[in-house]
Design a protein around this motif. Structure first.
Motif, PDB file in Angstrom:
ATOM      1  N   LYS A 186       0.845  -1.188   0.000  1.00  0.00           N
ATOM      2  CA  LYS A 186       0.000   0.000   0.000  1.00  0.00           C
ATOM      3  C   LYS A 186       0.885   1.244   0.000  1.00  0.00           C
ATOM      4  CE  LYS A 186      -3.619  -2.226   2.802  1.00  0.00           C
ATOM      5  NZ  LYS A 186      -4.411  -2.109   4.057  1.00  0.00           N
ATOM      6  N   SER A 187       0.316   2.348  -0.402  1.00  0.00           N
ATOM      7  CA  SER A 187       1.019   3.627  -0.313  1.00  0.00           C
ATOM      8  C   SER A 187       0.118   4.642   0.374  1.00  0.00           C
ATOM      9  CB  SER A 187       1.421   4.115  -1.704  1.00  0.00           C
ATOM     10  OG  SER A 187       0.280   4.307  -2.518  1.00  0.00           O
ATOM     11  N   TYR A 188       0.737   5.574   1.074  1.00  0.00           N
ATOM     12  CA  TYR A 188      -0.003   6.540   1.883  1.00  0.00           C
ATOM     13  C   TYR A 188       0.558   7.936   1.633  1.00  0.00           C
ATOM     14  CZ  TYR A 188      -1.321   2.263   4.358  1.00  0.00           C
ATOM     15  OH  TYR A 188      -1.774   1.014   4.662  1.00  0.00           O
ATOM     16  N   SER A 189      -0.255   8.931   1.960  1.00  0.00           N
ATOM     17  CA  SER A 189       0.191  10.317   1.822  1.00  0.00           C
ATOM     18  C   SER A 189      -0.195  11.108   3.061  1.00  0.00           C
ATOM     19  CB  SER A 189      -0.417  10.965   0.579  1.00  0.00           C
ATOM     20  OG  SER A 189      -1.831  10.970   0.658  1.00  0.00           O
ATOM     21  N   ILE A 190       0.743  11.963   3.502  1.00  0.00           N
ATOM     22  CA  ILE A 190       0.532  12.824   4.660  1.00  0.00           C
ATOM     23  C   ILE A 190       0.984  14.238   4.292  1.00  0.00           C
ATOM     24  CG2 ILE A 190       1.452  13.371   6.955  1.00  0.00           C
ATOM     25  CD1 ILE A 190       1.471  10.438   7.592  1.00  0.00           C
ATOM     26  N   ALA A 191       0.221  15.221   4.737  1.00  0.00           N
ATOM     27  CA  ALA A 191       0.608  16.618   4.535  1.00  0.00           C
ATOM     28  C   ALA A 191       0.831  17.268   5.891  1.00  0.00           C
ATOM     29  CB  ALA A 191      -0.465  17.361   3.756  1.00  0.00           C
TER      30      ALA A 191
ATOM     31  N   LEU B 160       7.682  11.671  12.149  1.00  0.00           N
ATOM     32  CA  LEU B 160       8.056  10.868  10.987  1.00  0.00           C
ATOM     33  C   LEU B 160       8.774   9.582  11.401  1.00  0.00           C
ATOM     34  CD1 LEU B 160       9.265  13.722   8.604  1.00  0.00           C
ATOM     35  CD2 LEU B 160       7.123  12.438   8.469  1.00  0.00           C
ATOM     36  N   ASP B 161       9.559   9.647  12.467  1.00  0.00           N
ATOM     37  CA  ASP B 161      10.268   8.448  12.924  1.00  0.00           C
ATOM     38  C   ASP B 161       9.300   7.407  13.479  1.00  0.00           C
ATOM     39  OD1 ASP B 161      12.649   9.499  12.126  1.00  0.00           O
ATOM     40  OD2 ASP B 161      13.405   9.925  14.140  1.00  0.00           O
ATOM     41  N   ALA B 162       8.236   7.857  14.153  1.00  0.00           N
ATOM     42  CA  ALA B 162       7.234   6.912  14.650  1.00  0.00           C
ATOM     43  C   ALA B 162       6.553   6.202  13.489  1.00  0.00           C
ATOM     44  CB  ALA B 162       6.205   7.644  15.505  1.00  0.00           C
TER      45      ALA B 162
ATOM     46  N   GLY C 169       6.525   1.081   9.836  1.00  0.00           N
ATOM     47  CA  GLY C 169       6.484   0.585   8.460  1.00  0.00           C
ATOM     48  C   GLY C 169       6.018   1.586   7.430  1.00  0.00           C
ATOM     49  N   PHE C 170       5.762   2.826   7.843  1.00  0.00           N
ATOM     50  CA  PHE C 170       5.362   3.875   6.901  1.00  0.00           C
ATOM     51  C   PHE C 170       6.610   4.707   6.596  1.00  0.00           C
ATOM     52  CE2 PHE C 170       1.665   2.735   9.391  1.00  0.00           C
ATOM     53  CZ  PHE C 170       0.629   2.662   8.452  1.00  0.00           C
ATOM     54  N   VAL C 171       7.277   4.406   5.483  1.00  0.00           N
ATOM     55  CA  VAL C 171       8.598   4.944   5.210  1.00  0.00           C
ATOM     56  C   VAL C 171       8.539   5.973   4.083  1.00  0.00           C
ATOM     57  CG1 VAL C 171      10.974   4.387   4.597  1.00  0.00           C
ATOM     58  CG2 VAL C 171       9.607   2.754   5.937  1.00  0.00           C
TER      59      VAL C 171
ATOM     60  N   LEU D 229       5.359   5.947   1.666  1.00  0.00           N
ATOM     61  CA  LEU D 229       4.769   7.141   2.256  1.00  0.00           C
ATOM     62  C   LEU D 229       5.261   8.389   1.535  1.00  0.00           C
ATOM     63  CD1 LEU D 229       3.133   8.475   4.589  1.00  0.00           C
ATOM     64  CD2 LEU D 229       5.276   8.555   5.887  1.00  0.00           C
ATOM     65  N   LYS D 230       4.310   9.220   1.126  1.00  0.00           N
ATOM     66  CA  LYS D 230       4.623  10.517   0.528  1.00  0.00           C
ATOM     67  C   LYS D 230       4.315  11.601   1.558  1.00  0.00           C
ATOM     68  CE  LYS D 230       3.345  13.673  -3.218  1.00  0.00           C
ATOM     69  NZ  LYS D 230       2.441  13.893  -4.377  1.00  0.00           N
ATOM     70  N   VAL D 231       5.275  12.471   1.811  1.00  0.00           N
ATOM     71  CA  VAL D 231       5.106  13.537   2.796  1.00  0.00           C
ATOM     72  C   VAL D 231       5.184  14.893   2.103  1.00  0.00           C
ATOM     73  CG1 VAL D 231       6.010  14.614   4.889  1.00  0.00           C
ATOM     74  CG2 VAL D 231       6.102  12.122   4.635  1.00  0.00           C
TER      75      VAL D 231
END
Length: 347
Positions: free
Chosen positions: A45-50, A68-70, A75-77, A82-84
């Motif tokens: 899966k892929s995720y995005s965070i703003a 971000l380290d948590a 597993g959200f890298v 993971l897109k930040v």
């Protein structure tokens, strides 16, 4: 019938060979499945965070890094699954709304607001996906959530204020600095969190018959003049988690050192930089806790059901070098306040 028999025999033979030659592969598969479970099922899966951050300074940057380290540990890298999208308002209120509108339009899986004013705007703009906050002092007073326990809606997060920390700091000043009759505070009163914390400090000091003297600022360029205006009027200086003031705190450190005025802060990072003491915590830990909340949300938990957290790992933090520069004699009684001297007495 014979075809079925030979097909079954061939399959049985293949399974035997696989079991004999691939025992380690079977173990690896089990370990991978376990790791995927620990990572909240992020595999594939892929995720995005703003992120909306009000300004760059050590406490807020440490909050973001812990966050971000948590996620990474779960597993959200970033750069992998993971897109930040990191947005910094550079301390300019005119940037809050455009950043919030951009994030609302992009519709990431989750948005994070770091600090109070920009988070207020973020919450106003976003109603259809989760919003977390960190480094917010009083989220109820700021209108970010209606209550701290199970706030409902799409918003929750981590408050960076524990009023006990402020009270303990003021009690420390009163007991260990008996000559202090007035404490000065450099403050940007447009910062809601600063107003709330200064009120707690003022009430705590009043119980010791100590007056809180305010030196207001509108921006970082006012800080040195405000600090200098307190010289001769107060016997100690204190600052809250005031984003404007913390961003330019070096000016206060210089004034305190030049005039032998004990300088207290509300955060560890400022003590590490040159304030004398605080009751506080590591903002990295604060951000990490917010990141753990983000992991739960990305794994399906409803943010409205998650209580707002507040710092628990409070301790006295003392900077011995700053004490010397500010003309403070650090006694054994002062050091005794520190529960973890190895980490919280800074040489």
């Amino acid at each position: 019938m014979k075809k079925k028999f030979w097909l079954g025999l061939a399959l049985a033979s293949l399974m035997t060979v696989t079991a004999a030659c691939g025992g380690n592969a079977g173990k690896a598969n089990t370990e991978n499945e376990g790791q995927a479970a620990n990572n909240g099922g992020t595999e594939g899966k892929s995720y995005s965070i703003a992120i909306s951050q009000i300004v760059e300074h050590p406490s807020l940057d440490a909050t973001r890094q812990g966050f971000l380290d948590a996620l990474k540990d779960a597993g959200f890298v970033e750069g992998d699954n993971l897109k930040v999208d990191y947005n910094n308002a550079q301390g300019d209120a005119n940037n809050f709304k455009p950043i919030a509108e951009k994030i609302a339009s992009d519709k990431p899986d989750l948005a994070l607001g770091i600090a109070t004013p920009n988070t207020q705007v973020l919450v106003d703009e976003i109603k259809d996906f989760p919003v977390l906050f960190a480094a917010v002092t009083d989220p109820v007073d700021a209108g970010i959530v209606s209550q701290l326990e199970a706030p409902g809606g799409n918003v929750t997060g981590a408050s960076d204020s524990n009023p006990d920390a402020i009270v303990q700091t003021m009690d420390f000043i009163a007991k260990e600095f008996p000559d202090v009759k007035s404490v000065g505070i450099v403050i940007d009163e447009s910062q809601d969190n600063a107003v709330v914390m200064s009120a707690v400090a003022e009430e705590a000091l009043a119980k010791h018959n100590i007056t809180l003297v305010k030196a207001p600022v509108a921006n970082a360029s006012d800080i040195q003049q405000a600090a200098e205006s307190l010289v001769g009027r107060v016997q100690a200086i204190y600052i809250t988690l005031d984003n404007t003031v913390v961003a330019g705190v070096e000016a206060i450190i210089d004034v305190a050192a030049e005039n032998d005025i004990p300088f207290f802060s509300a955060d560890r990072d400022t003590v590490e930089k040159g304030a004398f003491a605080t009751v506080g915590f590591k903002y990295y830990d604060h951000g990490y806790e917010a990141g753990q909340m983000a992991v739960e949300i990305l794994n399906g938990k409803n943010p409205g059901e998650m209580n707002v957290s507040k710092p628990q790992k409070l301790d006295f933090i003392i900077n011995l070098k700053a004490a010397e520069e500010q003309g403070i004699t650090v006694t054994d009684a002062m050091k005794a306040y520190v529960k973890d001297p190895d980490n919280n007495i800074i040489q």
